[in-house]
Motif scaffolding. Sequence first.
Motif, PDB file in Angstrom:
ATOM      1  N   GLY A   1       0.793  -1.218   0.000  1.00  0.00           N
ATOM      2  CA  GLY A   1       0.000   0.000   0.000  1.00  0.00           C
ATOM      3  C   GLY A   1       0.833   1.279   0.000  1.00  0.00           C
ATOM      4  N   ASP A   2       2.081   1.204  -0.473  1.00  0.00           N
ATOM      5  CA  ASP A   2       2.947   2.388  -0.486  1.00  0.00           C
ATOM      6  C   ASP A   2       2.994   3.045  -1.861  1.00  0.00           C
ATOM      7  OD1 ASP A   2       4.419   0.524  -1.881  1.00  0.00           O
ATOM      8  OD2 ASP A   2       6.148   0.545  -0.543  1.00  0.00           O
ATOM      9  N   GLY A   3       2.228   2.548  -2.813  1.00  0.00           N
ATOM     10  CA  GLY A   3       2.190   3.140  -4.144  1.00  0.00           C
ATOM     11  C   GLY A   3       3.344   2.729  -5.050  1.00  0.00           C
ATOM     12  N   ASP A   4       4.285   1.963  -4.531  1.00  0.00           N
ATOM     13  CA  ASP A   4       5.430   1.501  -5.320  1.00  0.00           C
ATOM     14  C   ASP A   4       5.043   0.198  -6.016  1.00  0.00           C
ATOM     15  OD1 ASP A   4       7.887   0.952  -6.384  1.00  0.00           O
ATOM     16  OD2 ASP A   4       8.946   0.778  -4.482  1.00  0.00           O
ATOM     17  N   PRO A   5       5.130   0.119  -7.360  1.00  0.00           N
ATOM     18  CA  PRO A   5       4.698  -1.095  -8.058  1.00  0.00           C
ATOM     19  C   PRO A   5       5.700  -2.259  -7.981  1.00  0.00           C
ATOM     20  CG  PRO A   5       5.514   0.490  -9.633  1.00  0.00           C
ATOM     21  CD  PRO A   5       5.549   1.171  -8.295  1.00  0.00           C
ATOM     22  N   VAL A   6       6.827  -2.071  -7.306  1.00  0.00           N
ATOM     23  CA  VAL A   6       7.844  -3.118  -7.217  1.00  0.00           C
ATOM     24  C   VAL A   6       7.288  -4.319  -6.451  1.00  0.00           C
ATOM     25  CG1 VAL A   6      10.082  -3.704  -6.214  1.00  0.00           C
ATOM     26  CG2 VAL A   6       9.773  -1.522  -7.363  1.00  0.00           C
TER      27      VAL A   6
END
Length: 136
Positions: free
Chosen positions: A38-43
């Motif tokens: 849920g941190d917005g990072d797509p990794v």
Amino acid sequence: MDQVPAIERLKSRPQFLAAAKGNSQARGAVVVQRLERGDGDPVIRVGFTATRKIGGAVVRNRAKRRLREAARALVPAHGVPGSDYVFIARMGTADRPWERLLDDVKSALTRLATPRTALEDAPPTSRPPTSAGQDS
């Protein structure tokens, strides 16, 4: 064509412990845990572990190597961007036929990728007490 998300390794114990708080699926010779960051990072981050319960160092290392290769093949297609995955080796991981191990990993990843319904999130219903232990 869809962009394949970047894949990185989980490296620290707190990352593994956080993933353990997410959803998990046990399939055949593998358990897969998934945490939506849920941190917005797509990794997509992946980690691998095997306890001493499954064998000595040679068996554990072989199991983790096989899980790494299965993850390399399947996570780009079946992983959810922005998630952490932990692959946990079970007793048969080192000896399981390769196709069956791939099926186990794929089915666990697919199941973890499907959103849970409200019914699955609900606590289990309580059953009426049984008469076990009472004399008739």
